[in-house]
Design a protein around this motif. Structure first.
Motif, PDB file in Angstrom:
ATOM      1  N   ASP A 299     -22.786 -20.547 -24.255  1.00  0.00           N
ATOM      2  CA  ASP A 299     -22.585 -19.117 -24.514  1.00  0.00           C
ATOM      3  C   ASP A 299     -21.937 -18.953 -25.886  1.00  0.00           C
ATOM      4  O   ASP A 299     -20.732 -19.178 -26.050  1.00  0.00           O
ATOM      5  CB  ASP A 299     -21.696 -18.506 -23.432  1.00  0.00           C
ATOM      6  CG  ASP A 299     -21.515 -16.992 -23.602  1.00  0.00           C
ATOM      7  OD1 ASP A 299     -22.164 -16.427 -24.514  1.00  0.00           O
ATOM      8  OD2 ASP A 299     -20.734 -16.395 -22.844  1.00  0.00           O
ATOM      9  N   LYS A 300     -22.745 -18.567 -26.864  1.00  0.00           N
ATOM     10  CA  LYS A 300     -22.217 -18.424 -28.229  1.00  0.00           C
ATOM     11  C   LYS A 300     -21.265 -17.238 -28.363  1.00  0.00           C
ATOM     12  O   LYS A 300     -20.518 -17.143 -29.340  1.00  0.00           O
ATOM     13  CB  LYS A 300     -23.357 -18.301 -29.238  1.00  0.00           C
ATOM     14  CG  LYS A 300     -24.171 -17.031 -29.121  1.00  0.00           C
ATOM     15  CD  LYS A 300     -25.238 -16.976 -30.198  1.00  0.00           C
ATOM     16  CE  LYS A 300     -26.052 -15.690 -30.117  1.00  0.00           C
ATOM     17  NZ  LYS A 300     -27.084 -15.619 -31.171  1.00  0.00           N
ATOM     18  N   ASN A 301     -21.292 -16.317 -27.375  1.00  0.00           N
ATOM     19  CA  ASN A 301     -20.409 -15.149 -27.415  1.00  0.00           C
ATOM     20  C   ASN A 301     -19.164 -15.325 -26.546  1.00  0.00           C
ATOM     21  O   ASN A 301     -18.441 -14.365 -26.295  1.00  0.00           O
ATOM     22  CB  ASN A 301     -21.181 -13.906 -26.949  1.00  0.00           C
ATOM     23  CG  ASN A 301     -22.311 -13.544 -27.896  1.00  0.00           C
ATOM     24  OD1 ASN A 301     -22.148 -13.591 -29.111  1.00  0.00           O
ATOM     25  ND2 ASN A 301     -23.465 -13.209 -27.332  1.00  0.00           N
ATOM     26  N   ALA A 302     -18.933 -16.554 -26.072  1.00  0.00           N
ATOM     27  CA  ALA A 302     -17.761 -16.802 -25.235  1.00  0.00           C
ATOM     28  C   ALA A 302     -16.481 -16.512 -26.016  1.00  0.00           C
ATOM     29  O   ALA A 302     -16.389 -16.800 -27.212  1.00  0.00           O
ATOM     30  CB  ALA A 302     -17.767 -18.249 -24.747  1.00  0.00           C
ATOM     31  N   PHE A 303     -15.496 -15.946 -25.319  1.00  0.00           N
ATOM     32  CA  PHE A 303     -14.202 -15.645 -25.932  1.00  0.00           C
ATOM     33  C   PHE A 303     -13.293 -16.850 -25.697  1.00  0.00           C
ATOM     34  O   PHE A 303     -13.034 -17.231 -24.550  1.00  0.00           O
ATOM     35  CB  PHE A 303     -13.603 -14.384 -25.309  1.00  0.00           C
ATOM     36  CG  PHE A 303     -12.316 -13.944 -25.939  1.00  0.00           C
ATOM     37  CD1 PHE A 303     -12.246 -13.662 -27.295  1.00  0.00           C
ATOM     38  CD2 PHE A 303     -11.162 -13.806 -25.179  1.00  0.00           C
ATOM     39  CE1 PHE A 303     -11.062 -13.245 -27.881  1.00  0.00           C
ATOM     40  CE2 PHE A 303      -9.973 -13.395 -25.756  1.00  0.00           C
ATOM     41  CZ  PHE A 303      -9.927 -13.119 -27.117  1.00  0.00           C
ATOM     42  N   ILE A 304     -12.830 -17.464 -26.786  1.00  0.00           N
ATOM     43  CA  ILE A 304     -12.058 -18.707 -26.694  1.00  0.00           C
ATOM     44  C   ILE A 304     -10.683 -18.494 -27.313  1.00  0.00           C
ATOM     45  O   ILE A 304     -10.571 -17.989 -28.431  1.00  0.00           O
ATOM     46  CB  ILE A 304     -12.774 -19.862 -27.435  1.00  0.00           C
ATOM     47  CG1 ILE A 304     -14.223 -19.975 -26.965  1.00  0.00           C
ATOM     48  CG2 ILE A 304     -12.051 -21.188 -27.217  1.00  0.00           C
ATOM     49  CD1 ILE A 304     -15.061 -20.887 -27.831  1.00  0.00           C
ATOM     50  N   ILE A 305      -9.654 -18.871 -26.572  1.00  0.00           N
ATOM     51  CA  ILE A 305      -8.272 -18.798 -27.073  1.00  0.00           C
ATOM     52  C   ILE A 305      -7.737 -20.217 -27.140  1.00  0.00           C
ATOM     53  O   ILE A 305      -7.775 -20.954 -26.150  1.00  0.00           O
ATOM     54  CB  ILE A 305      -7.383 -17.951 -26.147  1.00  0.00           C
ATOM     55  CG1 ILE A 305      -7.998 -16.565 -25.938  1.00  0.00           C
ATOM     56  CG2 ILE A 305      -5.970 -17.831 -26.710  1.00  0.00           C
ATOM     57  CD1 ILE A 305      -7.365 -15.778 -24.814  1.00  0.00           C
ATOM     58  N   MET A 306      -7.244 -20.630 -28.321  1.00  0.00           N
ATOM     59  CA  MET A 306      -6.729 -21.981 -28.505  1.00  0.00           C
ATOM     60  C   MET A 306      -5.272 -21.927 -28.950  1.00  0.00           C
ATOM     61  O   MET A 306      -4.921 -21.143 -29.835  1.00  0.00           O
ATOM     62  CB  MET A 306      -7.568 -22.738 -29.544  1.00  0.00           C
ATOM     63  CG  MET A 306      -8.965 -23.064 -29.064  1.00  0.00           C
ATOM     64  SD  MET A 306      -9.972 -23.883 -30.313  1.00  0.00           S
ATOM     65  CE  MET A 306     -10.487 -22.469 -31.293  1.00  0.00           C
ATOM     66  N   GLY A 307      -4.451 -22.735 -28.328  1.00  0.00           N
ATOM     67  CA  GLY A 307      -3.040 -22.780 -28.686  1.00  0.00           C
ATOM     68  C   GLY A 307      -2.531 -24.205 -28.643  1.00  0.00           C
ATOM     69  O   GLY A 307      -2.958 -25.014 -27.809  1.00  0.00           O
TER      70      GLY A 307
END
Length: 323
Positions: A299-307
């Motif tokens: 899914d190229k539109n996936a919402f990804i949060i990285m911390g």
């Protein structure tokens, strides 16, 4: 993407399907997902190798423009190579490969064959650049040599790591030892470099060793700036309509544990809150590029949060390698 490349990817996708299903010709519906997956792989591979190339030329500039002409050393596998180059008549280009080879074999066992092969390519390319590219000697001021030699070397190491490889194998050793002994990677690297600098002080001079420590600190801080630290883990939260495919990818393909949260979307044009599963997992910096590639395939539109995760205890992260 270029139409010629797209046509080539379609041919490759059809060939893949033909090997699996020889009875019927592949339909367009079957070909499209494979072509998209190949496109993602290709675009990410190009990006990663561009980062590695930038890293190699930067590290080569730090070595030949600053450290080598003035017989300076650094920490890590590069420091060992520079130290041996001062003691023997073996060219640095050969020593870079020989010294890093055991670490890369360990990397193949600890991470994956792909990671080791990319690192071999990066280190071989660095050896080629050091041997054949003529960089100008920038300065003979010892302070400037230490600071900027370390800066360009650290920039090269950091960019290579962003590309999913290493050009200094001691990071692999530090990650391996850190998992076995529950030490931080920074502590392991510090112990390794104390040994290298001690040999440098005994063989060369105390002054050279002190400048080498300054070079190492400049390189380490630059690496921190580029990749936020090799020893840090990254917590990744994935929000996607295809959450079940994401869960299968994380747990089965990447062999990582994950936590599923039940959440609701706060914004919906039709009114009301849409329920969805939210996936949380933890990976290392060296594994992040692979995870991003696999997410984009689904899914190229996936919402990804990285911390950044400074430390963790338990779970699967330190036991199972990313394939």
């Amino acid at each position: 993407m270029n139409s010629l490349v797209s046509k080539l990817l379609v041919i490759i996708a059809r060939k893949k399907l033909e090997t699996k299903e020889t009875a019927n010709p592949a339909s367009l519906k079957q070909v499209v997902p494979i072509v998209r997956s190949l496109q993602v792989d290709l675009s990410h591979a190009i990006k990663e190798y561009i980062l590695i190339a930038i890293g190699v030329f930067s590290a080569g500039f730090g070595l030949k423009g600053f450290l080598l002409p003035n017989r300076f050393i650094d920490g890590g596998a590069t420091g060992i190579s520079l130290l041996l180059e001062n003691l023997t008549n073996i060219p640095l280009s050969y020593l870079l490969i020989l010294v890093n080879l055991p670490f890369l074999i360990l990397g193949a066992r600890t991470f994956s064959i792909k990671f080791a092969l990319k690192s071999i390519v990066a280190i071989t390319f660095l050896a080629f650049v050091v041997h054949y590219v003529d960089y100008p000697t920038i300065t003979d001021d010892k302070l400037l040599i230490s600071v900027f030699g370390g800066f360009f070397l650290g920039l090269g190491i950091g960019m290579a790591m962003r590309g999913g490889s290493v050009i200094d194998g001691t990071e692999v050793l530090a990650l391996f030892v850190g998992r076995k002994l529950s030490m931080t990677v920074g502590d392991v690297l510090l112990l390794i470099n104390i040994i290298i600098f001690s040999f440098g002080a005994y063989i060369l001079s105390i002054e050279t060793a002190l400048y080498a420590i300054l070079t190492y600190l400049a390189a380490a801080k630059t690496v921190d700036f580029v990749v936020d630290g090799v020893e840090e883990y990254v917590g990744v939260t994935i929000i996607s309509e295809k959450h079940e495919e994401m869960r299968i990818m994380v747990t089965e393909k990447l062999r990582r544990a994950c936590t599923i949260y039940q959440g609701k979307g706060g914004y919906n044009q039709e009114g009301g809150a849409q329920e969805k599963d939210i996936i949380f997992t933890v990976v290392t910096r060296l594994e992040l590029a692979k995870l991003e590639t696999e997410i984009e395939k689904i899914d190229k539109n996936a919402f990804i949060i990285m911390g950044v995760v400074k430390d963790l205890k338990g779970g699967m992260i330190k036991r199972k390698p990313l394939k």
